[in-house]
Structures are given as structure tokens and as C-alpha cells.
Design a protein around this motif. Structure first.
Motif, PDB file in Angstrom:
ATOM      1  N   GLN A  16      -2.171  -2.618  -4.829  1.00 43.07           N
ATOM      2  CA  GLN A  16      -3.368  -2.832  -4.020  1.00 43.07           C
ATOM      3  C   GLN A  16      -3.484  -4.308  -3.626  1.00 43.07           C
ATOM      4  O   GLN A  16      -3.765  -4.622  -2.465  1.00 43.07           O
ATOM      5  N   ASP A  17      -3.257  -5.222  -4.582  1.00 45.02           N
ATOM      6  CA  ASP A  17      -3.285  -6.660  -4.285  1.00 45.02           C
ATOM      7  C   ASP A  17      -2.240  -7.025  -3.240  1.00 45.02           C
ATOM      8  O   ASP A  17      -2.505  -7.775  -2.305  1.00 45.02           O
ATOM      9  N   TYR A  18      -1.036  -6.493  -3.407  1.00 46.80           N
ATOM     10  CA  TYR A  18       0.048  -6.796  -2.474  1.00 46.80           C
ATOM     11  C   TYR A  18      -0.298  -6.310  -1.066  1.00 46.80           C
ATOM     12  O   TYR A  18      -0.130  -7.047  -0.089  1.00 46.80           O
ATOM     13  N   ALA A  19      -0.793  -5.090  -0.960  1.00 47.71           N
ATOM     14  CA  ALA A  19      -1.157  -4.538   0.347  1.00 47.71           C
ATOM     15  C   ALA A  19      -2.271  -5.353   0.997  1.00 47.71           C
ATOM     16  O   ALA A  19      -2.229  -5.629   2.198  1.00 47.71           O
ATOM     17  N   LYS A  20      -3.242  -5.759   0.196  1.00 51.18           N
ATOM     18  CA  LYS A  20      -4.341  -6.567   0.723  1.00 51.18           C
ATOM     19  C   LYS A  20      -3.817  -7.905   1.256  1.00 51.18           C
ATOM     20  O   LYS A  20      -4.205  -8.352   2.336  1.00 51.18           O
ATOM     21  N   GLY A  21      -2.922  -8.544   0.513  1.00 49.97           N
ATOM     22  CA  GLY A  21      -2.340  -9.811   0.959  1.00 49.97           C
ATOM     23  C   GLY A  21      -1.547  -9.657   2.242  1.00 49.97           C
ATOM     24  O   GLY A  21      -1.617 -10.506   3.131  1.00 49.97           O
ATOM     25  N   PHE A  96      -2.300 -12.056  -7.775  1.00 50.00           N
ATOM     26  CA  PHE A  96      -2.767 -10.725  -8.160  1.00 50.00           C
ATOM     27  C   PHE A  96      -4.189 -10.798  -8.725  1.00 50.00           C
ATOM     28  O   PHE A  96      -4.409 -10.557  -9.908  1.00 50.00           O
ATOM     29  N   PRO A  97      -5.176 -11.129  -7.887  1.00 50.63           N
ATOM     30  CA  PRO A  97      -6.546 -11.285  -8.396  1.00 50.63           C
ATOM     31  C   PRO A  97      -7.120 -10.007  -9.000  1.00 50.63           C
ATOM     32  O   PRO A  97      -7.886 -10.070  -9.966  1.00 50.63           O
ATOM     33  N   GLU A  98      -6.747  -8.856  -8.463  1.00 46.88           N
ATOM     34  CA  GLU A  98      -7.262  -7.592  -9.017  1.00 46.88           C
ATOM     35  C   GLU A  98      -6.722  -7.359 -10.429  1.00 46.88           C
ATOM     36  O   GLU A  98      -7.445  -6.926 -11.314  1.00 46.88           O
TER      37      GLU A  98
END
Length: 111
Positions: A16-21, A96-98
Motif C-alpha cells: 500500500q505504501d509503495y503504491a501510494k508513493g 514505509f510510513p504505514e
């Protein structure tokens, strides 16, 4: 939460973090900020701020100010001297903040 569930949740959060970035990087145009009405300039990066501070302090004769500017620049370049554990923590927190939030919740470190 068992170990398999915990690992699966960490993987889900990392994806999810990667996709958001990826979405954020795709949305930012490679153009100079526009100052037209209703368009806001993007937040300056740590490196931009460190460069500006360093430029302002070039003519300074205050050693502490120069040391602080150098420290800011090293931090922005991710070259600040830290131990291996702190370097890993900063990398995960930045990329990876999440996942970082999830782990902090598990440790009870978040308010």
C-alpha cells in the motif's frame, strides 16, 4: 495476532505504501511551480531547505550556525552519521510510513 497474520499485514501495508508513493510521484509534474491563482507551490524538500540555509550562512562567521547548516545538509542527503539501527529506522520511516505506524501501534508507542 499470530505471526503469519502479522507478517501478512506488514506485507499488505508495504504494498500500500509503495503504491501510494508511485501515485504521488506520477502526479507531480516536472515543471517549475506556478504562482498562478489557486496553484500552490509544492513543499520544499529537506535538501532545498538545507541548501537555502547553507547559502544564507556562507558569509556568516558564526561557527555554530555553520555547523547546524552542515548538519541539516547531511541529514537531507541522508549522510548524517548515525548507527546502523538508526539508519534502518529512518529508512523504513521515510519509505514505509504505514508500516512504521503499524509497528508503533504494536509497541504501544503511538498516542
Amino acid at each position: 495476532m499470530n505471526e503469519n497474520t502479522r507478517v501478512a499485514e506488514l506485507h499488505r501495508l508495504a504494498r500500500q505504501d509503495y503504491a501510494k508513493g508511485q501515485q504521488e510521484r506520477a502526479a507531480v509534474p516536472n515543471l517549475l511551480p506556478s504562482y498562478a491563482a489557486g496553484v500552490h507551490a509544492p513543499e520544499p524538500s529537506d535538501l532545498d531547505v538545507a541548501i537555502r540555509v547553507g547559502q544564507q550562512l556562507l558569509d556568516s562567521d558564526q561557527i555554530l550556525s555553520l555547523r547546524e547548516a552542515l548538519r541539516l545538509l547531511l541529514r537531507a542527503l541522508d549522510a548524517e552519521p548515525v548507527d546502523e539501527e538508526e539508519a534502518a529506522r529512518r529508512f523504513v520511516a521515510r519509505h514505509f510510513p504505514e508500516v512504521t505506524a503499524f509497528l508503533a501501534d504494536e509497541r504501544g508507542a503511538r498516542p
